[in-house]
Motif scaffolding. Structure first.
Motif, PDB file in Angstrom:
ATOM      1  N   ILE A  71       0.836  -1.203   0.000  1.00  0.00           N
ATOM      2  CA  ILE A  71       0.000   0.000   0.000  1.00  0.00           C
ATOM      3  C   ILE A  71       0.871   1.253   0.000  1.00  0.00           C
ATOM      4  O   ILE A  71       0.668   2.183  -0.789  1.00  0.00           O
ATOM      5  N   ALA A 130       1.325   3.967  -3.096  1.00  0.00           N
ATOM      6  CA  ALA A 130       0.943   5.347  -2.790  1.00  0.00           C
ATOM      7  C   ALA A 130       2.121   6.296  -2.973  1.00  0.00           C
ATOM      8  O   ALA A 130       1.993   7.361  -3.598  1.00  0.00           O
ATOM      9  N   PHE A 174      -6.139   9.755   9.496  1.00  0.00           N
ATOM     10  CA  PHE A 174      -6.421   8.685   8.535  1.00  0.00           C
ATOM     11  C   PHE A 174      -6.884   7.381   9.179  1.00  0.00           C
ATOM     12  O   PHE A 174      -7.324   6.472   8.465  1.00  0.00           O
ATOM     13  N   ASP A 228      -6.111   0.911   6.089  1.00  0.00           N
ATOM     14  CA  ASP A 228      -5.273   1.054   4.896  1.00  0.00           C
ATOM     15  C   ASP A 228      -4.918   2.506   4.614  1.00  0.00           C
ATOM     16  O   ASP A 228      -3.825   2.786   4.094  1.00  0.00           O
ATOM     17  N   ALA A 229      -5.812   3.430   4.940  1.00  0.00           N
ATOM     18  CA  ALA A 229      -5.515   4.843   4.691  1.00  0.00           C
ATOM     19  C   ALA A 229      -4.329   5.306   5.527  1.00  0.00           C
ATOM     20  O   ALA A 229      -3.456   6.044   5.048  1.00  0.00           O
ATOM     21  N   GLY A 230      -4.287   4.883   6.789  1.00  0.00           N
ATOM     22  CA  GLY A 230      -3.152   5.240   7.627  1.00  0.00           C
ATOM     23  C   GLY A 230      -1.862   4.617   7.139  1.00  0.00           C
ATOM     24  O   GLY A 230      -0.798   5.256   7.145  1.00  0.00           O
ATOM     25  N   ALA A 259      -1.210   3.790   4.048  1.00  0.00           N
ATOM     26  CA  ALA A 259      -0.844   4.503   2.820  1.00  0.00           C
ATOM     27  C   ALA A 259      -0.178   5.834   3.148  1.00  0.00           C
ATOM     28  O   ALA A 259       0.787   6.235   2.480  1.00  0.00           O
ATOM     29  N   ALA A 260      -0.690   6.516   4.173  1.00  0.00           N
ATOM     30  CA  ALA A 260      -0.115   7.811   4.540  1.00  0.00           C
ATOM     31  C   ALA A 260       1.318   7.655   5.027  1.00  0.00           C
ATOM     32  O   ALA A 260       2.211   8.423   4.640  1.00  0.00           O
TER      33      ALA A 260
END
Length: 264
Positions: free
Chosen positions: A76, A80, A125, A129-131, A133-134
């Motif tokens: 991820i 990203a 996030f 997954d968003a965290g 990715a960040a």
């Protein structure tokens, strides 16, 4: 097909040689340093943990499950960070003023310790997954951005002039000349991003998710399960080397295609 087979065979030989060299160095260092066998495990100890002891099947499953989680987390961040860098570097080439304004800010932000930013990332996030990715984006993005941007900027001025003479605007120059000339830089960034994204995944697993190989390493170290610690680290390093070898092989094939007799 002959070129592909030769490239794959050459990289496979390099991979095998690297693994053998690492095993030899590992064993020699243990013998020279004299570290307690309770803490420092040898390649034979790791092999026994994964294949010879009665619980070997359960041990392998544990290590591979953790590796699969870490591969997902690293993937991820890899996509990203590398994808974001490719897009932003293209925008910088199209709009140089944007690069002049943003690049210093990006470099300043990159100097902040990731551990200090992690609580803020979690708040914004979340832990999914968003965290991930960040965190991967922060670790991978900036070095990839600089590398790809220099690759695009290194395009041949004469080739750019040819596109301009035939009526091509800035976008056409970047698309037909800038991006193809940045292919080596893109692969360089892709290779550098492999350890970076894996490091980001381990940090995320230590500080956010509590899963994967990162969490396994922490638990094994905290509970003195040194065989599990060394086995997890060994499998992790081998997997990283395999991925790096695959990307390097793909790079060699693509660059050969661009520079070979049939190149466009």
């Amino acid at each position: 097909m002959t070129r592909i087979a030769a490239s794959v065979g050459r990289r496979a030989a390099v991979f095998a040689g690297t693994v053998i060299a690492l095993l030899v160095v590992w064993q020699v260092l243990l013998a020279v340093t004299g570290i307690s066998p309770f803490i420092a495990k040898s390649p034979i100890d790791v092999w026994s943990y994964l294949w010879a002891v009665p619980d070997a099947a359960a041990n392998r499953a544990l290590v591979l499950d953790g590796l699969a989680v870490t591969a997902h987390d690293a993937g991820i961040g890899y996509v990203a960070g590398l994808g974001g860098a490719a897009v932003i570097s293209t925008l910088f080439a199209l709009f140089p003023a944007l690069a002049t304004a943003f690049m210093p800010v990006a470099m300043v932000l990159r100097t902040f310790p990731l551990v200090a930013l992690t609580p803020l990332i979690v708040l914004v996030f979340g832990r999914g997954d968003a965290g991930l990715a960040a965190i991967g984006f922060i670790v991978v993005f900036f070095s990839a951005l600089v590398t790809i941007s220099f690759g695009i900027a290194g395009a041949s001025p004469q080739a750019l002039d040819v596109v301009s003479v035939f009526g091509g605007r800035r976008w056409a120059q970047i698309w037909k000349v800038g991006l193809p000339s940045a292919v080596p830089a893109l692969f360089t960034a892709a290779r550098l991003a492999i350890p970076q994204s894996l490091s980001a995944a381990l940090i995320a697993e230590w500080l956010i998710t509590g899963e994967g190989a990162g969490s396994q390493l922490m638990r094994a170290a905290g509970t003195s399960q040194y065989a599990a610690l060394w086995a997890t680290a060994t499998v992790f390093i081998l997997a990283t080397t395999v991925v790096y070898t695959l990307v390097t092989t793909l790079e060699e094939l693509v660059l050969a295609r661009f520079s070979g007799p049939g190149a466009p």
